[in-house]
Design an enzyme around this catalytic site. Structure first.
Site, mmCIF file in Angstrom:
data_model
loop_
_atom_site.group_PDB
_atom_site.id
_atom_site.type_symbol
_atom_site.label_atom_id
_atom_site.label_comp_id
_atom_site.label_asym_id
_atom_site.label_seq_id
_atom_site.Cartn_x
_atom_site.Cartn_y
_atom_site.Cartn_z
ATOM 1 N N HIS A 86 -20.331 23.525 28.194
ATOM 2 C CA HIS A 86 -19.896 23.824 29.553
ATOM 3 C C HIS A 86 -18.432 24.255 29.482
ATOM 4 O O HIS A 86 -17.551 23.452 29.186
ATOM 5 C CB HIS A 86 -20.052 22.600 30.454
ATOM 6 C CG HIS A 86 -21.470 22.194 30.648
ATOM 7 N ND1 HIS A 86 -21.852 20.891 30.940
ATOM 8 C CD2 HIS A 86 -22.625 22.901 30.577
ATOM 9 C CE1 HIS A 86 -23.161 20.833 31.045
ATOM 10 N NE2 HIS A 86 -23.659 22.048 30.835
ATOM 11 N N GLU B 277 -15.305 22.370 31.045
ATOM 12 C CA GLU B 277 -15.041 20.975 30.654
ATOM 13 C C GLU B 277 -14.130 20.975 29.430
ATOM 14 O O GLU B 277 -14.534 20.660 28.312
ATOM 15 C CB GLU B 277 -16.362 20.256 30.405
ATOM 16 C CG GLU B 277 -17.204 20.160 31.679
ATOM 17 C CD GLU B 277 -18.613 19.646 31.437
ATOM 18 O OE1 GLU B 277 -18.952 19.355 30.274
ATOM 19 O OE2 GLU B 277 -19.383 19.546 32.413
ATOM 20 N N HIS C 256 -18.557 16.508 26.353
ATOM 21 C CA HIS C 256 -18.579 17.088 27.697
ATOM 22 C C HIS C 256 -17.501 16.454 28.566
ATOM 23 O O HIS C 256 -16.786 15.551 28.121
ATOM 24 C CB HIS C 256 -19.952 16.876 28.344
ATOM 25 C CG HIS C 256 -21.017 17.779 27.810
ATOM 26 N ND1 HIS C 256 -21.483 18.882 28.482
ATOM 27 C CD2 HIS C 256 -21.710 17.749 26.646
ATOM 28 C CE1 HIS C 256 -22.408 19.494 27.765
ATOM 29 N NE2 HIS C 256 -22.567 18.817 26.649
ATOM 30 N N GLU D 217 -19.314 11.878 27.605
ATOM 31 C CA GLU D 217 -18.745 12.327 28.867
ATOM 32 C C GLU D 217 -17.322 11.775 29.000
ATOM 33 O O GLU D 217 -17.116 10.569 29.042
ATOM 34 C CB GLU D 217 -19.603 11.842 30.044
ATOM 35 C CG GLU D 217 -21.029 12.363 30.046
ATOM 36 C CD GLU D 217 -21.118 13.789 30.563
ATOM 37 O OE1 GLU D 217 -20.073 14.317 30.992
ATOM 38 O OE2 GLU D 217 -22.216 14.361 30.549
#
Length: 822
Positions: free
Chosen positions: A381, A384, A477, A549
């Site tokens: 992504h 990010e 991410h 994350e």
């Protein structure tokens, strides 16, 4: 030396049109920067002036790129080195310039920021409840001071790219100042990773901003990064972003935007910092009828007059930043010995996707083969950027001369893809590639040309699994709705490795207690996440497969509570990943077993909590570990997830053709058996099918139809139950019901079937007395049978195919006599 060639040259009056075209073509795209090309007459005069022996080498018309020339233009009759096939960096060659879609205008300025950590912790903004909610007025009542032209949106699709993007003269999009007293801000975002589509001035110091959606889509507005000039020091400015799409955001709980001042960077060595007051995240009342928008508003005071400042959602990390870093690694004589840089593939736009292989040279082939692999990736992504900072911290440590880093390089082979989606990073997308789709939902794709980055990554890991065990896979991410750092994993259905996938996250939380939250981790595999990297790699056989994350905000833990994360905080997590790997693989299993015991205790507490929520108070006793983990674990609905939009319209036909071709290949007839053994096996199989059919007919005539049907139904139910257990799609709390079904099953049908089969085979044997009989009782292959310990890896790789084979398996009756023909 070459009289015929010299005669032809003298007769030539015009230059070659093709060569002229290629010269202008290469010069236009920046591949040729030599002196102006000589005209044909000048070439003719120079050719006559040189000696015959040096004619071919000195003639500009015959000069070839393969021939080396010195600084005086003299030709050296030897071929130059071939171009590097693997995109190595070297100090003598420039880096590859980013390639942009041809619709994108790109300014020529190089944007660079210093990386400096704030000396003091940057605390969250504390909402007062009195923050102003500006009314959105739009360009009808305001003045457009910046707007991008011809932005590719939904309905269009990527066609081609080039260095520098759109051809032609770059337009000046910002307004023209009317004089030194004009205090209008000048906006710009047409640089690498920039994202701002429109700015509307609605008051003297108030602006409404519209973000550009991901290219070739109509959504995914979250990442912003733009520049403002012509600032005033004593004024309070208000910026309001009007088209955000997420209903929840960390801005609502205290996160501040990032600001960068070029004057502060030059004079005070200050880099990015958290700034902003009166921060409010709220719903936009002006909907377009399709989807609701949300607004982010904040006020700011600039530190200097006539300054150039930048605003960003998070610390930017561009494709050029990565290339500079890899260039330093390639030019380091020590690091380049154990870090090999290769090209994994080219992106849709032609940008290089780099692959790093990091390991110390092995002394023997056996030692090299014994090493396990670790696979890390980031920036699937593009918005990010926190994933890149964690990756940078990991690379800084693993490439250092630390004893722990050397030990890790001795025992592991690290495969690192530092930027999976360079196209999206370059153009300033938040979530998608130039295919207009989220790459982390298409790891099961068969469209290599449309999704090359993830297709080649998956293929690389597949080949790696054939060579050695992959101990860990982790994709870095960022998260926009939850604070701290955490992991998403996959529940393992093999009881031998029960809870083992949770040990690494628990160890990481102990090594980084002020940043990593184990309680925020989740291990449930949802159907909507089947196309993600962690699930696909887990299905391929990687037990420890994770998505890491990292928050855009900060920490709520320990001494760092209520403070924003800096780049140093994220880079330190890369070091903690390495430290946790050493703990995880420590030959002394004390830490591992301690974490496993803690996990069992935590799970027990979670089970009791679930039962209390349901109003059931029961003592599970020894049966608590039979409960499916998926039943007690909530979904990852809090994740920064987007449902897959499927394939773009222009790719649907291609996918259908490939799927159809795949089906046709499967339908091809198998080659006829060649050996005697194969012919015997095929004959036995066909003979068994015929006898089973005749047996069923005999049982129906004998009145056993209902009993046989009951046993067949049970076998199908058991098959279905085992298949759903392995794939973790329909978990259940207890298997007691299933275990109790077979207790009341009548055995009369089996005995009768065995009797009928025996008689039938005896009859056939009497009809063919010259043939020998081999009696080998078949082993009942029940679907719920656990794999043998030595066959674990094979079972893991074939578990998706197992249910398909089981569904095709016929009911097996005991004591079948099989004929063997020579």
């Amino acid at each position: 030396m070459f009289p015929a060639l010299e005669t032809d040259l003298k007769q030539e009056t015009r230059s070659d049109p093709y060569e002229d075209f290629m010269y202008r073509h290469l010069q236009y795209y920046g591949y040729y920067k030599g002196p102006p090309r000589l005209s044909s007459s000048a070439v003719h005069r120079q050719a006559e002036a040189v000696s015959r022996d040096s004619f071919v080498l000195s003639s500009p018309l015959l000069k070839k790129k393969q021939l080396l020339h010195d600084e005086f233009g003299e030709a050296n009759p030897r071929l130059r080195e071939p171009r590097d096939l693997f995109a190595f960096f070297s100090g003598s060659e420039p880096m590859q310039a980013p390639r942009w879609p041809i619709e994108c205008e790109v300014i020529k300025e190089n944007i660079h920021h210093i990386d400096r950590v704030p000396p003091q912790p940057e605390y969250f903004y504390q909402p007062t409840g009195n923050e102003k909610v500006p009314e959105i007025v739009g360009e009808e009542k305001g003045t457009v001071v910046y707007q991008l032209d011809s932005v590719p949106a939904k309905g269009s699709y990527f066609t081609s790219a080039r260095v520098g993007g759109k051809r032609g003269i770059i337009k000046e999009l910002a307004v023209t100042l009317q004089g030194p007293e004009d205090n209008t801000l000048l906006f710009e975002s047409r640089f690498e990773s920039g994202n701002l589509q429109k700015a509307v001035r609605v008051d003297t110091y108030e602006y409404e901003l519209t973000l550009r959606t991901d290219l070739y889509t109509n959504k995914h507005t979250q990442w912003f990064y733009f520049r403002v000039q012509n600032t005033r020091k004593d004024a309070t400015y208000r910026f309001t972003i009007v088209n955000l799409l997420k209903p929840k955001s960390l801005y609502a709980v205290g996160m501040k935007p990032l600001m960068y001042s070029q004057l502060d960077a030059k004079t005070r060595n200050i880099g990015w910092r958290r700034e902003g007051s009166e921060i409010r995240y709220y719903k936009n009342n002006t909907e377009d009828g399709q989807q609701p928008f949300y607004c982010l508003t904040w006020t700011i005071q600039f530190p200097h007059d006539q300054d150039t400042c930048f605003f960003a959602h998070f610390y930017p990390y561009t494709y050029t930043d990565l290339q500079y870093y890899l260039l330093s690694v390639a030019n380091n004589p020590l690091q380049s010995q154990f870090c090999k840089l290769r090209t994994l593939c080219r992106s849709l736009a032609g940008n290089t996707v780099y692959l790093l292989t990091i390991t110390n040279p092995s002394r023997t082939p056996q030692e090299a083969a014994a090493k396990k692999a670790v696979v890390l990736s980031a920036r699937a992504h593009p918005g990010e950027s926190n994933g890149s900072w964690v990756m940078k911290g990991f690379l800084d440590f693993i490439l250092s001369n630390s004893p722990d880093a050397e030990l890790l390089r001795d025992i592991f082979v690290f495969k690192v893809v530092p930027m999976l989606n360079p196209d999206g990073v370059i153009v300033g997308n938040y979530r998608c590639s130039l295919a207009g789709r989220d790459l982390n939902r298409h790891y099961k794709t068969i469209l290599k040309e449309s999704f090359p980055c993830i297709w080649y990554t998956k293929n690389m890991i597949k080949r790696l699994l054939e060579e050695r065990e992959v101990l860990l896979y982790c994709d870095f991410h960022g998260h926009s709705r939850k604070n701290n750092i955490f992991l998403y994993g996959c529940n393992n259905s093999d009881r031998k490795y029960w809870l083992h996938e949770r040990v690494f996250p628990l160890m990481l939380s102990k090594n980084a207690p002020e940043k990593f939250s184990f309680h925020s981790c989740n291990f449930k595999v949802q159907k909507s996440k089947e196309g993600t990297g962690r699930v696909v790699m887990w299905r391929m056989g990687v037990l420890n497969s994770y998505t890491m994350e990292s928050t855009f905000g900060g920490s709520t833990l320990g001494n760092k509570r209520d403070t924003h994360f800096t780049t140093e905080d994220l880079k330190s997590l890369g070091y903690h990943v390495c430290d946790t790997l050493l703990d995880f693989c420590d030959p002394d299993r004390a830490k591992f077993m301690q974490c496993l015991a803690e996990l069992k205790e935590l799970l027990q507490q979670e089970i009791h909590k679930k039962f209390n929520e349901l109003g059931q108070d029961m003592d599970l006793g020894e049966s608590w570990n039979d409960i499916s983990l998926s039943d007690i674990e909530s979904s990852t609905s809090g994740s920064d997830s987007s449902l897959s939009d499927g394939l773009p319209v222009h790719l649907l036909n291609i996918a259908d053709e490939l799927n159809q071709k795949k089906k046709m290949d499967k339908k091809k007839k198998k080659k006829p058996p060649q050996t005697r053994k194969q012919r015997n096996e095929q004959y036995q199989k066909n003979n068994l099918v015929r006898e089973l059919k005749s047996t069923e007919d005999a049982l129906e005539r004998a009145g056993f139809a209902s009993t046989v049907q009951k046993r067949s139904t049970f076998s199908k139910n058991a098959d279905h139950t085992s298949s759903s257990t392995i794939q973790n799609e329909k978990p259940r709390l207890s298997e007691s019901r299933l275990r109790g079904r077979d207790k009341g099953l009548s055995l009369d049908a089996s005995e009768a079937t065995a009797l009928v089969l025996t008689k039938s085979k005896d009859r056939v044997q009497r009809e063919k007395p010259g043939h020998t009989t081999a009696c080998s009782p078949k082993t009942s292959m029940t679907p719920s049978r656990e794999p043998a310990p030595d066959a674990t890896q094979r079972w893991l790789r074939n578990r998706l195919l197992a249910p398909r084979r089981r569904r095709a398996t016929m009911v097996v009756y005991p004591s079948l006599h099989v004929y063997t023909y020579p």
